[in-house]
Design a protein around this motif. Structure first.
Motif, mmCIF file in Angstrom:
data_model
loop_
_atom_site.group_PDB
_atom_site.id
_atom_site.type_symbol
_atom_site.label_atom_id
_atom_site.label_comp_id
_atom_site.label_asym_id
_atom_site.label_seq_id
_atom_site.Cartn_x
_atom_site.Cartn_y
_atom_site.Cartn_z
ATOM 1 N N ARG A 11 29.561 40.161 -25.577
ATOM 2 C CA ARG A 11 30.696 40.054 -26.512
ATOM 3 C C ARG A 11 31.880 40.892 -26.033
ATOM 4 O O ARG A 11 33.045 40.455 -26.122
ATOM 5 C CB ARG A 11 30.242 40.503 -27.896
ATOM 6 C CG ARG A 11 29.356 39.492 -28.597
ATOM 7 C CD ARG A 11 28.918 40.026 -29.949
ATOM 8 N NE ARG A 11 28.071 39.051 -30.647
ATOM 9 C CZ ARG A 11 27.459 39.295 -31.807
ATOM 10 N NH1 ARG A 11 27.606 40.497 -32.397
ATOM 11 N NH2 ARG A 11 26.720 38.367 -32.373
ATOM 12 N N HIS B 150 32.573 41.657 -22.980
ATOM 13 C CA HIS B 150 33.166 40.978 -21.827
ATOM 14 C C HIS B 150 34.050 39.804 -22.253
ATOM 15 O O HIS B 150 35.156 39.625 -21.729
ATOM 16 C CB HIS B 150 32.041 40.500 -20.903
ATOM 17 C CG HIS B 150 32.526 39.703 -19.728
ATOM 18 N ND1 HIS B 150 33.269 40.262 -18.709
ATOM 19 C CD2 HIS B 150 32.381 38.368 -19.421
ATOM 20 C CE1 HIS B 150 33.567 39.329 -17.828
ATOM 21 N NE2 HIS B 150 33.031 38.176 -18.235
ATOM 22 N N LEU B 151 33.552 39.029 -23.218
ATOM 23 C CA LEU B 151 34.366 37.903 -23.708
ATOM 24 C C LEU B 151 35.635 38.399 -24.377
ATOM 25 O O LEU B 151 36.720 37.796 -24.212
ATOM 26 C CB LEU B 151 33.525 37.058 -24.678
ATOM 27 C CG LEU B 151 32.361 36.282 -24.059
ATOM 28 C CD1 LEU B 151 31.550 35.586 -25.144
ATOM 29 C CD2 LEU B 151 32.873 35.257 -23.047
ATOM 30 N N LYS B 152 35.542 39.494 -25.121
ATOM 31 C CA LYS B 152 36.711 40.041 -25.798
ATOM 32 C C LYS B 152 37.749 40.515 -24.791
ATOM 33 O O LYS B 152 38.955 40.241 -24.926
ATOM 34 C CB LYS B 152 36.266 41.186 -26.695
ATOM 35 C CG LYS B 152 37.393 41.760 -27.547
ATOM 36 C CD LYS B 152 36.840 42.845 -28.457
ATOM 37 C CE LYS B 152 37.960 43.438 -29.308
ATOM 38 N NZ LYS B 152 37.467 44.521 -30.201
ATOM 39 N N ARG B 153 37.277 41.209 -23.743
ATOM 40 C CA ARG B 153 38.207 41.672 -22.712
ATOM 41 C C ARG B 153 38.832 40.494 -21.974
ATOM 42 O O ARG B 153 40.018 40.508 -21.634
ATOM 43 C CB ARG B 153 37.481 42.588 -21.723
ATOM 44 C CG ARG B 153 37.139 43.946 -22.319
ATOM 45 C CD ARG B 153 36.356 44.761 -21.334
ATOM 46 N NE ARG B 153 35.989 46.055 -21.900
ATOM 47 C CZ ARG B 153 35.213 46.939 -21.309
ATOM 48 N NH1 ARG B 153 34.708 46.649 -20.089
ATOM 49 N NH2 ARG B 153 34.929 48.101 -21.891
ATOM 50 N N THR B 154 38.051 39.472 -21.709
ATOM 51 C CA THR B 154 38.587 38.282 -21.036
ATOM 52 C C THR B 154 39.680 37.627 -21.866
ATOM 53 O O THR B 154 40.737 37.226 -21.364
ATOM 54 C CB THR B 154 37.445 37.289 -20.756
ATOM 55 O OG1 THR B 154 36.436 37.938 -19.990
ATOM 56 C CG2 THR B 154 37.966 36.104 -19.975
ATOM 57 N N CYS B 155 39.402 37.551 -23.190
ATOM 58 C CA CYS B 155 40.426 36.974 -24.093
ATOM 59 C C CYS B 155 41.695 37.822 -24.124
ATOM 60 O O CYS B 155 42.828 37.297 -24.112
ATOM 61 C CB CYS B 155 39.859 36.818 -25.495
ATOM 62 S SG CYS B 155 38.566 35.581 -25.635
ATOM 63 N N GLN B 156 41.528 39.137 -24.151
ATOM 64 C CA GLN B 156 42.700 40.020 -24.141
ATOM 65 C C GLN B 156 43.518 39.864 -22.885
ATOM 66 O O GLN B 156 44.738 39.781 -22.919
ATOM 67 C CB GLN B 156 42.225 41.474 -24.322
ATOM 68 C CG GLN B 156 41.722 41.803 -25.705
ATOM 69 C CD GLN B 156 41.218 43.231 -25.792
ATOM 70 O OE1 GLN B 156 41.200 43.932 -24.769
ATOM 71 N NE2 GLN B 156 40.856 43.651 -27.010
ATOM 72 N N THR C 138 43.603 37.263 -20.910
ATOM 73 C CA THR C 138 44.226 35.922 -20.931
ATOM 74 C C THR C 138 45.455 35.909 -21.821
ATOM 75 O O THR C 138 46.509 35.358 -21.462
ATOM 76 C CB THR C 138 43.203 34.882 -21.400
ATOM 77 O OG1 THR C 138 42.051 34.961 -20.573
ATOM 78 C CG2 THR C 138 43.785 33.486 -21.315
ATOM 79 N N ASP C 139 45.331 36.523 -23.001
ATOM 80 C CA ASP C 139 46.493 36.592 -23.925
ATOM 81 C C ASP C 139 47.618 37.369 -23.327
ATOM 82 O O ASP C 139 48.801 36.997 -23.445
ATOM 83 C CB ASP C 139 46.059 37.227 -25.251
ATOM 84 C CG ASP C 139 45.069 36.356 -26.008
ATOM 85 O OD1 ASP C 139 45.008 35.130 -25.720
ATOM 86 O OD2 ASP C 139 44.354 36.889 -26.879
ATOM 87 N N HIS C 140 47.303 38.458 -22.643
ATOM 88 C CA HIS C 140 48.347 39.261 -22.039
ATOM 89 C C HIS C 140 49.080 38.488 -20.937
ATOM 90 O O HIS C 140 50.300 38.558 -20.822
ATOM 91 C CB HIS C 140 47.733 40.543 -21.479
ATOM 92 C CG HIS C 140 48.717 41.474 -20.868
ATOM 93 N ND1 HIS C 140 49.626 42.225 -21.615
ATOM 94 C CD2 HIS C 140 48.953 41.797 -19.561
ATOM 95 C CE1 HIS C 140 50.360 42.944 -20.829
ATOM 96 N NE2 HIS C 140 49.995 42.714 -19.565
ATOM 97 N N SER D 72 49.249 35.225 -20.669
ATOM 98 C CA SER D 72 50.054 34.157 -21.273
ATOM 99 C C SER D 72 51.301 34.742 -21.976
ATOM 100 O O SER D 72 52.361 34.115 -21.953
ATOM 101 C CB SER D 72 49.178 33.389 -22.277
ATOM 102 O OG SER D 72 48.746 34.275 -23.329
#
Length: 339
Positions: free
Chosen positions: A325, A327-333, A335-337, A339
């Motif tokens: 979880r 790792h997924l959260k960091r990946t999302c962060q 990606t958002d950054h 973008s």
């Protein structure tokens, strides 16, 4: 208002451009470090997380393997315990004594006659003075008649003699029998041994006592024209119900008797010696080698290991889910950054 703004912009075109250039410069100076972080730090973090996940999976499989081994040990322990219960082990112990309880020696002489009976020590038997003639009877004897325990019709005559007691002094009993004439090709006298002569003497029903002895003990023979040396050993057997049975083991040696009487004789002479083989009483009993307390302790240890392994596996799974979880959260962060 629009016109005023347009006028204001048209009046200050140089300042606006300078502001835009400053903003671009600032933004470029800020984006660059972010770009560098996006290209280096996430990959390192991803590799560490991957190694941790692989290590956790390996540990989980190891503990699952240990749990399988523990289950197999439980099954094997229970199977061995049941097998040992079905097949007890024979235990033999030896107890040293200085005096035996005098055994009873029951002879079935038939037409033969007891000529002499003496107790000697240290294996010393003096030469017979008048073989074939009545001599001294120094032994304690009892005569008894009883019915055959196997047929209940035939009357049997038994001569019961007290056996040797002092094993340290190597006490022996020497007996001589005489049979005047016989219609058989060979002649022999039957005898049996039972554990206590005193029990026979004190028994109120001696006939029943002898019938029970003949039913329980084996009988042997010694022949005429020989000196038969019998060395006895006592074996006690403890049964499962707690009762105890006694039997004798024998080692016999036979020596030819040279008849030196002057006149040829048609009668038969019997010589027999009874002696204890050694001062050890052998006790035999069946024992169960499976100890239930040892098995319970082993099972408790195995089950504790199983619960510990299951607890560790549970915590490992939770930790892996938590790491996933994150790792997924960091990946999302990231990606958002980006973008």
């Amino acid at each position: 208002q629009l016109s005023e703004d347009v006028e204001h912009v048209s009046e200050n075109p140089t300042e606006e451009r300078e502001g835009e250039m400053e903003v671009h410069e600032d933004s470029s100076s800020v984006i660059l470090p972010d770009g560098e972080l996006g290209t280096t730090t996430p990959s390192l973090r991803f590799s560490k997380t991957c190694l941790k996940n692989v290590f956790s999976v390996i540990l989980l499989f190891i503990y699952l393997l240990l749990m399988a081994v523990a289950v197999f040990l439980v099954y094997q322990t229970i199977s061995d315990f049941r097998e040992k219960l079905k097949h007890p082990v024979m235990s033999v112990t030896y107890k040293e004594v200085s005096l035996y309880d005098a055994p009873g020696i029951a002879f079935y002489p038939g037409k033969a006659q007891l000529l002499s009976c003496k107790h000697h020590y240290y294996d010393h038997i003096p030469p017979l003075i008048n073989p074939g003639h009545p001599g001294d009877i120094e032994c304690t004897t009892q005569r008894i008649n009883y019915t055959d325990p196997f047929t209940n019709q035939t009357m049997k005559y038994a001569l019961v003699v007290q056996g040797p007691r002092e094993v340290k002094k190597r006490e022996l009993v020497f007996l001589q029998f005489h049979l005047n004439e016989t219609d058989q090709d060979f002649s022999a006298i039957d005898y049996l041994l039972f554990s206590s002569f005193q029990e026979f003497v004190s028994s109120p029903k001696k006939a029943k006592f002898m019938k029970d002895c003949e039913s329980s003990y084996s009988s042997w023979k010694f022949s005429a024209g020989f000196r038969t040396w019998v060395k006895m050993s006592l074996v006690k057997t403890k049964e499962e119900d707690g009762s105890e049975t006694v039997e004798f083991k024998q080692e016999t040696s036979v020596v030819n008797y040279i008849d030196q009487r002057t006149k040829p004789r048609s009668d038969q002479l019997f010589f027999v010696v009874f002696e204890w083989k050694d001062p050890f009483i052998q006790t035999v009993q069946d024992i169960i080698t499976a100890n239930p307390w040892n098995m319970i302790a082993l099972l408790c240890g195995i089950f504790l290991a199983l619960f510990k392994a299951a607890d560790f596996a549970k915590l490992s799974v939770k930790w892996m889910i938590k790491i996933r979880r994150r790792h997924l959260k960091r990946t999302c962060q990231v990606t958002d950054h980006i973008s």
